[in-house]
Design an enzyme around this catalytic site. Structure first.
Site, PDB file in Angstrom:
ATOM      1  N   GLU A  36       1.011   3.849   1.833  1.00  0.00           N
ATOM      2  CA  GLU A  36       1.489   4.245   3.107  1.00  0.00           C
ATOM      3  C   GLU A  36       2.601   3.475   3.564  1.00  0.00           C
ATOM      4  OE1 GLU A  36      -3.231   4.545   3.472  1.00  0.00           O
ATOM      5  OE2 GLU A  36      -1.520   3.374   2.216  1.00  0.00           O
ATOM      6  N   CYS A  50      -2.163  -0.513   7.729  1.00  0.00           N
ATOM      7  CA  CYS A  50      -1.658   0.850   7.358  1.00  0.00           C
ATOM      8  C   CYS A  50      -1.536   1.642   8.739  1.00  0.00           C
ATOM      9  CB  CYS A  50      -1.886   1.694   6.227  1.00  0.00           C
ATOM     10  SG  CYS A  50      -1.555   0.960   4.479  1.00  0.00           S
ATOM     11  N   CYS A 109      -6.134   1.852   5.961  1.00  0.00           N
ATOM     12  CA  CYS A 109      -6.635   0.695   6.475  1.00  0.00           C
ATOM     13  C   CYS A 109      -6.081   0.286   7.651  1.00  0.00           C
ATOM     14  CB  CYS A 109      -6.344  -0.416   5.445  1.00  0.00           C
ATOM     15  SG  CYS A 109      -4.629  -0.855   5.221  1.00  0.00           S
ATOM     16  N   HIS A 149       1.047  -1.173   0.105  1.00  0.00           N
ATOM     17  CA  HIS A 149       0.185   0.061  -0.069  1.00  0.00           C
ATOM     18  C   HIS A 149       0.966   1.192  -0.054  1.00  0.00           C
ATOM     19  CE1 HIS A 149      -3.923  -2.101   1.773  1.00  0.00           C
ATOM     20  NE2 HIS A 149      -3.397  -2.643   0.888  1.00  0.00           N
TER      21      HIS A 149
END
Length: 147
Positions: free
Chosen positions: A58, A89, A86, A56
């Site tokens: 992040e 993260c 999420c 992801h």
């Protein structure tokens, strides 16, 4: 320059990262990490490209920022991310002790606020809704084309 203007300027950079993800067929989420007014890391989703569910924006930005600073903790940094992190993260942001999280649009289905509202570091501050319409449009348009 006011904080709102600064936040919008850096969120524009995160949006550019999201657009790069979109150009690669990835879910258009982008992130930049800022330390003392300077971008030290930028990333976008690469889960398809890297065949890695953890890739992801992040997560990739945290790794790059820690590398740039030479340490795993980021208390003096701000992450700008186009979509609410999420749970995974948010947990990583908590472990990295990032000082401030700024995101554009909330994520009702997978966002940390719903499932793990205390995942961030206790001293972290959160700002939401920065360039929300632009951030939301990227995601909505992406999924409209997919379905």
């Amino acid at each position: 320059m006011e904080q709102q203007e600064i936040d919008e300027r850096f969120m524009q950079m995160a949006i550019k990262e999201a657009e790069a993800a979109l150009a690669q067929g990835e879910i258009p989420i982008g992130a930049v990490i800022v330390s003392h007014g300077r971008i030290i890391a930028r990333a976008h989703n690469q889960t398809e490209t890297l065949h890695d569910v953890t890739a992801h924006a992040e997560m990739l930005a945290i790794t790059a920022a820690a590398d740039a600073l030479g340490g795993k903790y980021l208390p003096d940094c701000t992450i700008y991310v186009t979509v609410e992190p999420c749970v995974m993260c948010a947990g990583a942001l908590g472990w990295a002790q990032i000082g401030r999280i700024v995101y554009g649009v909330g994520e009702e289905k997978r966002g940390y606020q719903r499932f793990a509202p205390r995942a961030l570091h206790p001293k972290a501050t959160v700002t939401t809704g920065i360039l929300e319409d632009e951030c939301k449009a990227l995601i909505v348009d992406f999924f409209k084309q997919r379905r």
